[in-house]
Scaffold this active site. Structure first.
Site, short mmCIF file in Angstrom:
data_model
loop_
_atom_site.label_atom_id
_atom_site.label_comp_id
_atom_site.label_asym_id
_atom_site.label_seq_id
_atom_site.Cartn_x
_atom_site.Cartn_y
_atom_site.Cartn_z
N CYS A 59 0.84 -1.19 0.00
CA CYS A 59 0.00 0.00 0.00
C CYS A 59 0.88 1.24 0.00
CB CYS A 59 -0.96 -0.03 1.18
SG CYS A 59 -0.65 1.13 2.48
N GLN A 105 -5.55 -0.37 -3.74
CA GLN A 105 -6.27 -1.52 -4.32
C GLN A 105 -7.15 -1.10 -5.51
OE1 GLN A 105 -8.15 -4.10 -1.43
NE2 GLN A 105 -9.59 -4.88 -2.94
N CYS A 119 -2.01 -2.50 6.93
CA CYS A 119 -2.12 -1.20 7.60
C CYS A 119 -3.45 -1.07 8.35
CB CYS A 119 -1.93 -0.05 6.61
SG CYS A 119 -3.11 -0.04 5.26
ZN ZN Z 1 -2.23 1.59 3.94
#
Ligand code: ZN
Length: 191
Positions: free
Chosen positions: A76, A119, A149
């Site tokens: 991410c 995503q 996360c």
């Molecule tokens: Zn994240």
């Protein structure tokens, strides 16, 4: 290209900044390890996923093709922590019936996952790469993922799955095809 020396010195700076000793035994090789790891995890930045679809295709299949549960691991871009899960791909070949092997689709997913990602954009990029590389009549992509996360910090919601989808071509205009795709990938989830 990726600058491994810069990653090494930045990692050493982070180790010092958290109040640790970058010269102690367990940490002394960490900057090198992190630099090698990031070079691998972000190797998709310099690659064109559509090239994976240029070779090895076959002709003559005109029905919907679905590949379920392609595993992926990405990072991410907000926290540089992993998110990972599965990708389901469905497409309806062009009029010549052009299809590719599962390994080619898995490579497209891997190239796109090996970048700092969110995503939603990863899902869109996979759909666009297949659309561009295969020129199918339609593409549908669903990504199901768990984000470290969210698990390790902040809201701490272990096991929460985020699902995103991207739809192109005939899957957009033909609800029956779209419904068929979603019901076929769903049947897998209940097993
Ligand atoms: Zn994240």
């Amino acid at each position: 290209m990726i600058n491994e020396a810069a990653i090494q010195s930045a990692t050493k700076t982070i180790i010092e900044a958290i109040g640790e000793d970058p010269t102690r035994e367990g940490l002394v090789d960490t900057p090198r390890r992190v630099a090698e790891m990031y070079t691998e995890l972000f190797s998709g930045l310099n690659m064109d996923p559509t090239e994976e679809l240029n070779v090895g295709y076959e002709l003559g299949h005109r029905e919907m093709v679905i590949v379920k549960d392609i595993p992926f691991y990405s990072m991410c871009e907000h926290h540089l922590l992993p998110f990972f899960g599965v990708v389901h791909v469905g497409y309806v070949p062009d009029i010549t019936g052009r299809v590719v092997g599962i390994s080619k689709l898995a490579r497209v997913v891997e190239v796109i996952a090996r970048r700092p990602q969110i995503q939603e954009r990863m899902t869109t990029q996979i759909a666009d790469a297949i659309d561009e590389g295969l020129g199918p009549q339609g593409v549908a992509v669903v990504v199901q993922a768990e984000h470290m996360c969210m698990v390790m910090r902040g809201v701490k919601k272990p096991g929460s799955n985020i699902i995103t989808s991207a739809i192109r071509g005939m899957f957009r205009n033909r609800p029956a095809s779209r419904a068929e795709f979603f019901s076929l990938i769903q049947s897998n989830n209940n097993k």
